[in-house]
Design a protein around this motif. Structure first.
Motif, PDB file in Angstrom:
ATOM      1  N   UNK A 273       7.129  16.619  -0.868  1.00 10.35           N
ATOM      2  CA  UNK A 273       6.535  15.326  -1.200  1.00 10.35           C
ATOM      3  C   UNK A 273       6.980  14.287  -0.172  1.00 10.35           C
ATOM      4  N   UNK A 274       6.004  13.570   0.359  1.00  5.26           N
ATOM      5  CA  UNK A 274       6.291  12.565   1.374  1.00  5.26           C
ATOM      6  C   UNK A 274       5.529  11.315   0.996  1.00  5.26           C
ATOM      7  N   UNK A 275       6.216  10.192   1.007  1.00  4.43           N
ATOM      8  CA  UNK A 275       5.483   8.973   0.678  1.00  4.43           C
ATOM      9  C   UNK A 275       5.872   7.863   1.626  1.00  4.43           C
TER      10      UNK A 275
ATOM     11  N   UNK B 223       0.855  -1.186   0.000  1.00  2.00           N
ATOM     12  CA  UNK B 223       0.000   0.000   0.000  1.00  2.00           C
ATOM     13  C   UNK B 223       0.892   1.238   0.000  1.00  2.00           C
ATOM     14  N   UNK B 224       0.382   2.289  -0.626  1.00  2.00           N
ATOM     15  CA  UNK B 224       1.128   3.540  -0.790  1.00  2.00           C
ATOM     16  C   UNK B 224       0.311   4.682  -0.212  1.00  2.00           C
ATOM     17  N   UNK B 225       0.892   5.474   0.698  1.00  2.00           N
ATOM     18  CA  UNK B 225       0.277   6.760   1.018  1.00  2.00           C
ATOM     19  C   UNK B 225       1.204   7.843   0.498  1.00  2.00           C
ATOM     20  N   UNK B 226       0.575   8.823  -0.149  1.00  2.00           N
ATOM     21  CA  UNK B 226       1.309   9.831  -0.905  1.00  2.00           C
ATOM     22  C   UNK B 226       0.796  11.200  -0.472  1.00  2.00           C
TER      23      UNK B 226
ATOM     24  N   UNK C  87      -5.108   1.979   4.835  1.00  2.00           N
ATOM     25  CA  UNK C  87      -4.059   2.968   5.121  1.00  2.00           C
ATOM     26  C   UNK C  87      -4.629   4.373   5.049  1.00  2.00           C
ATOM     27  N   UNK C  88      -4.191   5.236   5.953  1.00  2.00           N
ATOM     28  CA  UNK C  88      -4.557   6.644   5.933  1.00  2.00           C
ATOM     29  C   UNK C  88      -3.345   7.480   6.298  1.00  2.00           C
ATOM     30  N   UNK C  89      -3.162   8.567   5.553  1.00  2.00           N
ATOM     31  CA  UNK C  89      -2.097   9.518   5.854  1.00  2.00           C
ATOM     32  C   UNK C  89      -2.718  10.772   6.452  1.00  2.00           C
TER      33      UNK C  89
ATOM     34  N   UNK D 135      -4.238   2.335  -0.459  1.00  2.00           N
ATOM     35  CA  UNK D 135      -3.452   3.508  -0.133  1.00  2.00           C
ATOM     36  C   UNK D 135      -4.296   4.723   0.142  1.00  2.00           C
ATOM     37  N   UNK D 136      -3.636   5.869   0.126  1.00  2.00           N
ATOM     38  CA  UNK D 136      -4.298   7.131   0.436  1.00  2.00           C
ATOM     39  C   UNK D 136      -3.475   8.237  -0.216  1.00  2.00           C
TER      40      UNK D 136
END
Lengths: 331, 331
Positions: free
Chosen positions: A132-134, A88-91, B47-49, A123-124
């Motif tokens: 930029x933070x991932x 999973x990716x949070x961006x 997932x949550x940012x 992800x989110x």
């Protein structure tokens, strides 16, 4: 100045991220993804956060940023002996992000996901006033009880590393804005090799099965060999004797060290290797090396585990060597 | 000005995060954590940012930030019918973070983790030049094939919501720096109730089992009831008829709407409810409501699913009602 016309969150997911999704991602249309480990398997979970200006240069190629963000997590899974299953990716996107940037980023991510057979499952995406933070959380599976820990090294075990050490740290110098003098002495191909090793690390997932079967301890080398070995030894309550001359170097790294011998220290302590550091008993060691070779990957013995906790002896051509600072600090 | 003396990454993990870790976290000393789903179970991943200044006020109590960061993920797991099993946290700390802040943040996180039986199993801590940014990936388990999706609503199904709607959006106004006039008309207890509903949402994990057994579709309400219902209907290719007067409101929310009737719109469309929106067939509906009551949670029917995809009819005292903007946009 007008804001560029940009897709909303749902278009963005459909256009750039849904193509990377596997069946467990449910088209990225639900609140959650699914992992279905086979009977008798456990799920290994690892997470890494990357911040522009800290972990990569803000103007790095977005393709490389996407590739590397997933690669560094897959490197952890490989070290644990786990087969990649999904991520999973949070961006957090900064003001002024462009669709072109995002398309390239997703492209690099997709190539790494495809190469590793590791689809996106959720992800989110949010906005930030900062860089930029991932954050990526990646999942792999191992037969129950078979995750390779840091803590399993025993006195007498052989210490091994995969591939070659130091290319990433040297590649960062070649790639970065302030190039030291030695960079100009390298040929264009050597420079390109080292920069690429920094930008596109190759996670060693092909080693996962061999490690799970034969290694006593393992971790990936992300903060430098010397510092990461210290962590493995701490977890294992052991020491080690390491032959500095046995640490494998690539041809381009050797060329850099010819130009500036002091770079050896950087190669041994610098970060961004994304190779595997592991140990194996005398008995399992030949099978581990043979299995790695079967996957076309070289594992090189560099020393032995000793009983004295925390004591590491480094020896090379110049005799004993000690390191002032072992490892990259995150603060 | 000197930097405050602060613990390094490893001290920080040992002091504040290791106490929240479960056995799958391996003491947070390895590169990865472990999930061991029981035989016949699948792993639900969400997932949550959250970014300071976007998702919370930078000077919010760190205890509330920690609590809510995990709560919003547990709310997703609850909606999917999944039992919480663990989570990973990646934390990007801004310059000038203090140990006191981190201790309070970890305290709120720990209380939520404890209340939900959901330990920390891994993560990553990095620094950022931007605002505090955190990302949580949470894991739950469901019997294989039983994850409750958004897409299962069928014409004739009853539409239900848990708890009360609108408290979070009203609470944000009460808590935020620019307080509208109606805030002053509320009693201190009502103000405290609404602000707390915004700051400390209660994930409805007690509903997970009932949803998994009886619901046809579900999602958590994080971006407003009206907008989130539209998403559920889109995924289910269905429409709905909703009775606005049936939407459950708390006493303090009713007091706010008495002072300013136009707030009804905010209650129905504002975010931060972290209640469950679900559907159940006529047959399963009584068992669902009874099971929820058995967990001391109220599920209130607010309408019916219809066959006409995308068409939602809202009716209340004032006749039919339409909404200009359904849902909070993330960009």
């Amino acid at each position: 100045m007008t804001e560029p016309s940009r897709p909303g969150e749902f278009e963005l997911i459909a256009r750039y991220f849904a193509p990377i999704a596997g069946p467990g991602g449910l088209g990225l249309l639900d609140d959650a993804g699914l992992l279905r480990p086979g009977r008798g398997y456990e799920v290994v979970v690892t997470a890494d956060a990357l911040v522009a200006g800290v972990h990569f240069f803000p103007d790095d190629s977005p393709d490389a940023i996407g590739w590397k963000a997933l690669a560094v997590n897959l490197s952890d899974l490989a070290a644990k002996g786990a087969k990649p299953e999904g991520f999973v990716l949070t961006l957090a996107l900064p003001r002024g992000w462009t669709e072109g940037w995002l398309a390239d980023f997703a492209g690099g991510l997709a190539r790494m996901a495809e190469a590793a057979g590791c689809p996106l499952i959720g992800g989110d995406t949010v906005s930030t006033s900062g860089p930029l933070t991932l954050s990526i959380t990646a999942f792999g599976t191992v037969p129950a009880g078979r995750m390779v820990k840091r803590s399993g090294a025993k006195p007498g075990d052989v210490v091994l590393v995969s591939g070659s050490i130091g290319d990433g740290a040297l590649g960062l110098k070649v790639h970065g804005p302030d190039k030291p003098d030695w960079v100009a002495t390298l040929g264009a191909e050597d420079r390109a090799f080292l920069a690429d090793r920094y930008l596109h690390p190759q996670p060693r997932h092909a080693l996962a099965d061999a490690l799970q079967r034969h290694a006593s301890a393992a971790m990936d080398i992300s903060d430098g060999l010397v510092g990461d070995l210290a962590k493995l030894l701490k977890a294992s309550s052991a020491g080690a004797e390491i032959d500095l001359d046995a640490i494998p170097l690539s041809g381009p790294a050797r060329a850099a060290l010819m130009a500036a011998p002091a770079l050896a220290e950087l190669a041994w302590t610098g970060g961004d290797d994304y190779e595997i550091l592991c140990t194996a008993s005398e008995r399992e060691y030949p099978a581990l090396v043979a299995a790695a070779e079967g996957s076309m990957l070289l594992l090189t013995p560099i020393g032995r585990i000793t009983a004295e906790a925390g004591v590491v002896t480094y020896r090379g051509k110049g005799g004993a060597h000690s390191f002032a600072q072992g490892s990259f600090s995150h603060f």
